[in-house]
Design an enzyme around this catalytic site. Structure first.
Site, PDB file in Angstrom:
ATOM      1  N   LYS A  45     -44.732 -65.275  22.403  1.00  0.00           N
ATOM      2  CA  LYS A  45     -44.425 -64.210  21.445  1.00  0.00           C
ATOM      3  C   LYS A  45     -42.981 -63.716  21.536  1.00  0.00           C
ATOM      4  O   LYS A  45     -42.546 -62.903  20.714  1.00  0.00           O
ATOM      5  CB  LYS A  45     -45.363 -63.017  21.684  1.00  0.00           C
ATOM      6  CG  LYS A  45     -46.809 -63.304  21.352  1.00  0.00           C
ATOM      7  CD  LYS A  45     -47.674 -62.088  21.648  1.00  0.00           C
ATOM      8  CE  LYS A  45     -49.150 -62.393  21.365  1.00  0.00           C
ATOM      9  NZ  LYS A  45     -50.025 -61.320  21.812  1.00  0.00           N
ATOM     10  N   GLU A 159     -32.977 -48.884  43.016  1.00  0.00           N
ATOM     11  CA  GLU A 159     -34.365 -48.458  43.202  1.00  0.00           C
ATOM     12  C   GLU A 159     -34.643 -47.771  44.538  1.00  0.00           C
ATOM     13  O   GLU A 159     -35.808 -47.563  44.886  1.00  0.00           O
ATOM     14  CB  GLU A 159     -35.308 -49.673  43.063  1.00  0.00           C
ATOM     15  CG  GLU A 159     -35.115 -50.430  41.758  1.00  0.00           C
ATOM     16  CD  GLU A 159     -36.146 -51.518  41.544  1.00  0.00           C
ATOM     17  OE1 GLU A 159     -37.355 -51.205  41.557  1.00  0.00           O
ATOM     18  OE2 GLU A 159     -35.752 -52.688  41.363  1.00  0.00           O
ATOM     19  N   ILE A 261     -42.947 -50.677  28.816  1.00  0.00           N
ATOM     20  CA  ILE A 261     -43.938 -51.577  29.429  1.00  0.00           C
ATOM     21  C   ILE A 261     -44.959 -52.091  28.414  1.00  0.00           C
ATOM     22  O   ILE A 261     -45.840 -52.856  28.762  1.00  0.00           O
ATOM     23  CB  ILE A 261     -44.659 -50.889  30.614  1.00  0.00           C
ATOM     24  CG1 ILE A 261     -45.127 -49.485  30.222  1.00  0.00           C
ATOM     25  CG2 ILE A 261     -43.769 -50.870  31.849  1.00  0.00           C
ATOM     26  CD1 ILE A 261     -45.993 -48.801  31.267  1.00  0.00           C
ATOM     27  N   ASP A 309      -8.393 -41.241  25.201  1.00  0.00           N
ATOM     28  CA  ASP A 309      -8.032 -42.203  26.239  1.00  0.00           C
ATOM     29  C   ASP A 309      -8.928 -43.442  26.113  1.00  0.00           C
ATOM     30  O   ASP A 309      -9.788 -43.520  25.242  1.00  0.00           O
ATOM     31  CB  ASP A 309      -8.147 -41.573  27.633  1.00  0.00           C
ATOM     32  CG  ASP A 309      -9.555 -41.020  27.905  1.00  0.00           C
ATOM     33  OD1 ASP A 309     -10.450 -41.229  27.054  1.00  0.00           O
ATOM     34  OD2 ASP A 309      -9.756 -40.388  28.949  1.00  0.00           O
TER      35      ASP A 309
END
Length: 332
Positions: A45, A159, A261, A309
């Site tokens: 998919k 993490e 998710i 800048d």
């Protein structure tokens, strides 16, 4: 004509600043969606998935017993997807971390594919030393010529508490590695909140206050080095209102995208991370004014009461490129 003017100003941007070239064009990553490589059905998919960045997953989303078959599936998918039209701006592969001891096995199998992914995604980067190991393993399994001076980017995950505190050194080491060797350019960093909370012994709550400091430090470190900042997952799949609220909060804090998710989360996240009409107008007007100053040979200038800048110019360029990329994809 206004649009043409903005495009010519983008070209001015590109020629005026080193490092802003085609191989470093802006890749939208409003939503990252994980697809476990252990599922051939889900891999099939991938071309139709509309998330900006699709992550073919070999790490947390794949059980230890399924790692071998997932590696083979991912390698086959890279070659199959290379010739196919797809809706995502980026298809990456997330390998296992340095600390897992499985990265070498991942790369040995992935290197059999003729094609590299658009991005290699590296979880749990805890120190600058990890990056030296990562570079060595990629050179060993892919050979140096395949992993230098390519258009493949690097996306990495922060993490742990140690990684968060050492983040400026980790990010600058990754960027310097690209400059000195041509290894994959670090383009985005992702905050892994679940592992971070486990590392510090925090309890996850729906309000997310336990991550407040971490998320704000994280986004500041990303923006200090002009890399994209990708926010944590919202785990309650049924709570669309909560997802929208935290996506908009992330955008307002400076994040450029969010992990997802489930495909059902993608539309809400991607619409939340679109720049506002006012922001797009600001970027185009700034681009136009900058182009004018370039033509006249003028140096520094102020725009709407603000001195302009390089970081602001790059920000404007990214907004215009994101806006154009999303509009072009919608018209396909």
């Amino acid at each position: 004509s206004r649009m043409r003017s903005s495009f010519s100003s983008i070209r001015h941007f590109s020629s005026a600043f080193q490092g802003v070239k085609e191989s470093a064009r802006y890749v939208p990553r409003r939503a990252l969606l994980y697809v476990p490589a252990s599922s051939e059905k889900m891999l099939a998919k991938v071309p139709s998935i509309q998330a900006d960045s699709v992550v073919i997953e070999l790490e947390d989303g794949v059980a230890i017993a399924a790692k071998d078959s997932a590696r083979k599936n991912a390698a086959a998918a890279l070659d199959k997807l290379a010739g196919q039209p797809r809706k995502a701006f980026e298809i990456g592969v997330r390998v296992n971390s340095v600390s897992s001891g499985m990265m070498e096995d991942d790369l040995r199998v992935l290197a059999r594919a003729q094609n590299l992914p658009d991005a290699f995604m590296i979880p749990k980067v805890d120190s600058p030393e990890d990056l030296a190991y990562i570079f060595d393993v990629f050179k060993k399994e892919y050979t140096p010529s395949r992993v230098t001076d390519t258009k493949t980017r690097m996306v990495m995950w922060i993490e742990s508490a140690r990684a968060l505190l050492d983040m400026p050194r980790i990010v600058s080491t990754a960027l310097n590695l690209h400059k000195s060797t041509g290894f994959f350019k670090l383009d985005a960093v992702v905050f892994g909140s679940d592992d971070y909370c486990a590392d510090i012994g925090a309890t996850r709550t729906s309000e997310g206050l336990e991550n407040l400091y971490a998320r704000q430090r994280f986004v500041a470190c990303c923006k200090a080095f002009q890399v994209q900042a990708i926010d944590s997952v919202y785990i309650d799949l049924k709570d669309e209102e909560g997802l929208r609220k935290y996506s908009e909060q992330g955008r307002n804090w400076g994040f450029t995208g969010k992990q997802t998710i489930h495909p059902s989360q993608v539309p809400i996240v991607q619409s939340s991370f679109l720049p506002s009409t006012e922001r797009i107008e600001w970027a185009r007007a700034l681009a136009e004014e900058y182009g004018q100053h370039q033509k006249e040979g003028k140096g520094a200038f102020s725009f709407r009461g603000q001195m302009i800048d390089r970081p602001l110019l790059l920000q404007a360029m990214n907004i215009i490129q994101l806006d154009e990329a999303v509009k072009e994809a919608a018209n396909k």
